[in-house]
Scaffold this motif. Structure first.
Motif, PDB file in Angstrom:
ATOM      1  N   UNK A  38      72.440 122.495  75.257  1.00  0.00           N
ATOM      2  CA  UNK A  38      73.087 123.673  74.696  1.00  0.00           C
ATOM      3  C   UNK A  38      72.401 124.251  73.482  1.00  0.00           C
ATOM      4  N   UNK A  39      71.354 123.595  73.005  1.00  0.00           N
ATOM      5  CA  UNK A  39      70.602 124.155  71.877  1.00  0.00           C
ATOM      6  C   UNK A  39      69.130 123.802  72.014  1.00  0.00           C
ATOM      7  N   UNK A  40      68.313 124.557  71.308  1.00  0.00           N
ATOM      8  CA  UNK A  40      66.870 124.344  71.354  1.00  0.00           C
ATOM      9  C   UNK A  40      66.299 124.608  69.971  1.00  0.00           C
ATOM     10  N   UNK A  41      65.300 123.822  69.609  1.00  0.00           N
ATOM     11  CA  UNK A  41      64.631 123.968  68.318  1.00  0.00           C
ATOM     12  C   UNK A  41      63.140 124.202  68.556  1.00  0.00           C
ATOM     13  N   UNK A  57      66.032 128.014  65.616  1.00  0.00           N
ATOM     14  CA  UNK A  57      67.061 127.180  66.239  1.00  0.00           C
ATOM     15  C   UNK A  57      68.017 128.113  66.979  1.00  0.00           C
ATOM     16  N   UNK A  58      68.280 127.815  68.246  1.00  0.00           N
ATOM     17  CA  UNK A  58      69.177 128.650  69.047  1.00  0.00           C
ATOM     18  C   UNK A  58      70.200 127.772  69.751  1.00  0.00           C
ATOM     19  N   UNK A  59      71.377 128.332  69.989  1.00  0.00           N
ATOM     20  CA  UNK A  59      72.402 127.583  70.717  1.00  0.00           C
ATOM     21  C   UNK A  59      73.182 128.508  71.639  1.00  0.00           C
ATOM     22  N   UNK A  60      73.706 127.917  72.690  1.00  0.00           N
ATOM     23  CA  UNK A  60      74.532 128.635  73.662  1.00  0.00           C
ATOM     24  C   UNK A  60      75.988 128.463  73.269  1.00  0.00           C
ATOM     25  N   UNK A  61      76.720 129.577  73.249  1.00  0.00           N
ATOM     26  CA  UNK A  61      78.124 129.519  72.876  1.00  0.00           C
ATOM     27  C   UNK A  61      78.921 130.494  73.731  1.00  0.00           C
ATOM     28  N   UNK A  62      80.241 130.393  73.631  1.00  0.00           N
ATOM     29  CA  UNK A  62      81.148 131.325  74.296  1.00  0.00           C
ATOM     30  C   UNK A  62      80.899 131.409  75.803  1.00  0.00           C
ATOM     31  N   UNK A  63      80.744 130.243  76.438  1.00  0.00           N
ATOM     32  CA  UNK A  63      80.534 130.210  77.891  1.00  0.00           C
ATOM     33  C   UNK A  63      81.858 130.494  78.597  1.00  0.00           C
ATOM     34  N   UNK A  64      81.839 131.511  79.443  1.00  0.00           N
ATOM     35  CA  UNK A  64      83.027 131.884  80.215  1.00  0.00           C
ATOM     36  C   UNK A  64      82.616 132.097  81.667  1.00  0.00           C
ATOM     37  N   UNK A  65      83.568 131.882  82.573  1.00  0.00           N
ATOM     38  CA  UNK A  65      83.243 132.085  83.978  1.00  0.00           C
ATOM     39  C   UNK A  65      84.380 132.787  84.710  1.00  0.00           C
ATOM     40  N   UNK A  66      84.008 133.551  85.720  1.00  0.00           N
ATOM     41  CA  UNK A  66      84.957 134.202  86.610  1.00  0.00           C
ATOM     42  C   UNK A  66      84.584 133.838  88.040  1.00  0.00           C
ATOM     43  N   UNK A  75      80.739 132.589  91.561  1.00  0.00           N
ATOM     44  CA  UNK A  75      81.065 132.302  90.177  1.00  0.00           C
ATOM     45  C   UNK A  75      80.028 132.948  89.283  1.00  0.00           C
ATOM     46  N   UNK A  76      80.500 133.699  88.296  1.00  0.00           N
ATOM     47  CA  UNK A  76      79.600 134.300  87.317  1.00  0.00           C
ATOM     48  C   UNK A  76      79.936 133.751  85.941  1.00  0.00           C
ATOM     49  N   UNK A  77      78.939 133.191  85.285  1.00  0.00           N
ATOM     50  CA  UNK A  77      79.111 132.655  83.938  1.00  0.00           C
ATOM     51  C   UNK A  77      78.403 133.563  82.949  1.00  0.00           C
ATOM     52  N   UNK A  78      79.090 133.935  81.899  1.00  0.00           N
ATOM     53  CA  UNK A  78      78.491 134.712  80.826  1.00  0.00           C
ATOM     54  C   UNK A  78      78.490 133.867  79.558  1.00  0.00           C
ATOM     55  N   UNK A  79      77.496 134.066  78.728  1.00  0.00           N
ATOM     56  CA  UNK A  79      77.414 133.296  77.497  1.00  0.00           C
ATOM     57  C   UNK A  79      76.606 134.063  76.461  1.00  0.00           C
ATOM     58  N   UNK A  80      76.699 133.585  75.236  1.00  0.00           N
ATOM     59  CA  UNK A  80      75.975 134.195  74.125  1.00  0.00           C
ATOM     60  C   UNK A  80      74.983 133.195  73.561  1.00  0.00           C
ATOM     61  N   UNK A  81      73.804 133.667  73.234  1.00  0.00           N
ATOM     62  CA  UNK A  81      72.809 132.832  72.558  1.00  0.00           C
ATOM     63  C   UNK A  81      72.688 133.325  71.126  1.00  0.00           C
TER      64      UNK A  81
END
Length: 202
Positions: A38-41, A57-66, A75-81
């Protein structure tokens, strides 16, 4: 949706008139982020692992799916980096690869695709964000419990019956069917072995 309940009029988590607990199992793949992905450096220089060499440094957050129900489950997953850089000098663009993997039964990889998300840092700004998404198709038949297994799970049981004290979920063939029809859409950064090792051991 597959209803694993003893009474259709009760709500999830309630105890119905027979003493059973209502639960709902979705046939749609659930979306999740695997551990350590979920994160990368990023470092500069790249081979360094010193804190002073951390670049981005980056991380994935706010993962949602429909989930869309049709001939297949889509299934579609959206997320924020979200990302932070150490040096805010000038504008900068950073592109990071991410993966979307469909996993069956918790361990069998059915499909994998790699995409990219691009972050644009404005001059003088330490932080940047970008939205991304991933999708998966799963055959409805593969994700649906067989009718006989559904009947065994939802059958009403009365005290004194021979099978009243037997939890159907504890039976090997029911467990196997649940595992076989369970799918996940896993999303994370497509890390190198060194990046994955860094995340797991820092």
């Amino acid at each position: 949706m597959i209803l694993l309940a003893l009474a259709g009029c009760s709500r999830r988590g309630e105890i119905d008139a027979t003493g059973g607990i209502v639960a709902v199992r979705s046939a749609c793949p659930t979306a999740a982020i695997p551990a350590y992905t979920g994160d990368v450096t990023l470092f500069n220089p790249a081979q360094s692992r010193d804190a002073s060499a951390i670049d981005v440094v980056a991380n994935i957050t706010d993962l949602r799916s429909t989930c869309a129900d049709g001939a297949q489950f889509y299934t579609e997953a959206t997320f924020t980096v979200n990302a932070r850089r150490s040096d805010p000098t000038g504008a900068r663009q950073v592109t990071l690869p991410y993966f979307a993997t469909v996993v069956r039964g918790g361990n069998a990889v059915i499909a994998k695709r790699v995409g990219q998300v691009t972050l644009n840092f404005e001059p003088g700004q330490y932080r940047a964000s970008a939205a991304a998404k991933a999708g998966s198709y799963v055959d409805k038949g593969a994700a649906t419990l067989p009718a006989d297994i559904q009947r065994r799970i939802t059958a009403k049981r009365k005290a004194g019956d021979e099978d009243a004290a037997i939890d159907p979920f504890s039976q090997p063939d029911v467990k196997a069917a649940l595992q076989r029809t369970s799918f996940e859409l896993l999303v994370g950064f497509n890390l190198t072995q060194d990046q994955l090792k860094y995340n797991a051991t820092r």
